[in-house]
Design a protein around this motif. Sequence first.
Motif, short mmCIF file in Angstrom:
data_model
loop_
_atom_site.label_atom_id
_atom_site.label_comp_id
_atom_site.label_asym_id
_atom_site.label_seq_id
_atom_site.Cartn_x
_atom_site.Cartn_y
_atom_site.Cartn_z
N ILE A 1 8.79 30.60 -80.60
CA ILE A 1 8.56 30.85 -79.14
C ILE A 1 8.96 29.79 -78.47
O ILE A 1 9.17 28.61 -78.89
CB ILE A 1 7.07 31.06 -78.73
N MET A 2 9.17 29.88 -77.14
CA MET A 2 9.81 28.70 -76.19
C MET A 2 8.48 28.13 -75.47
O MET A 2 7.67 28.83 -75.07
CB MET A 2 10.62 29.28 -75.35
N THR A 3 8.41 26.85 -75.86
CA THR A 3 7.19 26.33 -74.92
C THR A 3 7.58 25.12 -73.87
O THR A 3 8.95 24.83 -73.91
CB THR A 3 6.27 25.56 -75.94
N ALA A 4 6.86 24.24 -73.35
CA ALA A 4 7.29 23.34 -72.29
C ALA A 4 8.05 22.40 -73.07
O ALA A 4 8.83 21.62 -72.50
CB ALA A 4 6.19 22.87 -71.58
N ASN A 5 7.75 22.01 -74.46
CA ASN A 5 8.14 21.09 -75.43
C ASN A 5 9.26 21.62 -76.12
O ASN A 5 9.63 20.84 -76.98
CB ASN A 5 7.02 20.45 -76.08
N GLY A 6 9.83 22.73 -75.78
CA GLY A 6 10.79 23.25 -76.77
C GLY A 6 10.48 24.45 -77.83
O GLY A 6 9.28 24.96 -77.68
N PRO A 7 11.17 24.70 -78.80
CA PRO A 7 10.67 25.77 -79.66
C PRO A 7 9.47 25.33 -80.62
O PRO A 7 9.54 24.34 -80.87
CB PRO A 7 12.30 26.11 -80.34
N ALA A 8 8.86 26.44 -80.88
CA ALA A 8 7.72 26.19 -81.63
C ALA A 8 7.32 27.51 -82.31
O ALA A 8 7.97 28.44 -81.97
CB ALA A 8 6.31 26.02 -80.73
N ASP B 1 17.73 34.70 -81.13
CA ASP B 1 17.32 33.10 -81.44
C ASP B 1 16.41 33.01 -80.11
O ASP B 1 16.27 33.61 -79.06
CB ASP B 1 18.21 32.17 -81.61
N VAL B 2 15.58 31.94 -80.18
CA VAL B 2 14.53 31.68 -79.30
C VAL B 2 15.15 31.30 -77.90
O VAL B 2 14.52 31.58 -76.64
CB VAL B 2 13.55 30.49 -79.78
N PHE B 3 16.49 30.73 -78.06
CA PHE B 3 17.13 30.43 -76.78
C PHE B 3 17.63 31.50 -76.02
O PHE B 3 17.32 31.52 -74.65
CB PHE B 3 18.23 29.20 -77.03
N VAL B 4 18.03 32.54 -76.66
CA VAL B 4 18.50 33.82 -75.99
C VAL B 4 17.19 34.54 -75.50
O VAL B 4 17.34 34.99 -74.32
CB VAL B 4 19.06 34.93 -76.98
N LEU B 5 16.15 34.59 -76.35
CA LEU B 5 14.99 35.34 -75.52
C LEU B 5 14.42 34.43 -74.21
O LEU B 5 13.90 34.93 -73.55
CB LEU B 5 13.80 35.39 -76.76
N ASP B 6 14.46 33.29 -74.38
CA ASP B 6 13.85 32.36 -73.30
C ASP B 6 15.01 32.68 -71.97
O ASP B 6 14.20 32.92 -71.18
CB ASP B 6 14.33 30.87 -73.50
N ALA B 7 16.17 32.79 -72.29
CA ALA B 7 17.21 32.82 -71.17
C ALA B 7 16.97 34.32 -70.60
O ALA B 7 16.88 34.54 -69.21
CB ALA B 7 18.67 32.81 -71.49
N VAL C 1 5.09 37.88 -73.64
CA VAL C 1 5.12 36.64 -74.58
C VAL C 1 6.60 37.12 -75.43
O VAL C 1 6.46 38.25 -75.97
CB VAL C 1 4.13 36.38 -75.45
N PHE C 2 7.60 36.40 -75.30
CA PHE C 2 8.81 36.63 -75.97
C PHE C 2 8.72 36.03 -77.45
O PHE C 2 8.65 34.88 -77.47
CB PHE C 2 10.05 36.25 -75.44
N LEU C 3 8.82 36.66 -78.42
CA LEU C 3 9.11 36.39 -79.79
C LEU C 3 10.02 36.44 -80.62
O LEU C 3 10.70 37.60 -80.86
CB LEU C 3 7.90 37.10 -80.68
N ALA C 4 10.72 35.38 -80.85
CA ALA C 4 12.09 35.49 -81.59
C ALA C 4 12.11 35.67 -83.00
O ALA C 4 11.38 35.01 -83.71
CB ALA C 4 13.02 34.02 -81.43
#
Length: 161
Positions: free
Chosen positions: A16-23, A79-85, A97-100
């Motif tokens: 998942i994408m968090t304020a601190n990056g992928p986790a 990937d988590v970056f695509v789901l975040d975008a 909540v977007f789950l990669a």
Amino acid sequence: MTIAPGTHLPNAKFKIMTANGPADVSTDELFGGKKAVLFAVPGAFTPTCSLAHLPGFIEHADDFKAKGVDVVACTAVNDVFVLDAWAKSTGAGDKIVFLADGSGDFAKAIGLDLDAGGFGLGLRSKRYAMLLEDGVVKALHVEENPSVAEASSADRLLADL
């Protein structure tokens, strides 16, 4: 074996994408002790996923919450970056909540993986929606055709509550 109502989700990890990056987050962390909605799309930014499937869950997120649902989550073999975008571009905000599931490990573990190689997409998840209670599947709706979002729609899942 395909997961079915009455079955507990396997313990799996998503990004998942968090304020601190992928986790990493596990199914137990996400769904343990909670009532949840989990729906899957074959791919972020694809036409049916973006225009027909995800919008219903965004629109009805408050309706799910009003019926006692703690978490509304979407998974895709991206990937988590695509789901975040995708989350940002759709205005999903904190409603979903977007789950990669980047390698499709979760999709394979529940028997709902899809070979979309004929469309140039490779391994993906089938389109589905499920209602969970404490990680146990209470209702499951899988689309026969991945380009259709009817059986797995937010409206259909709301009817199960």
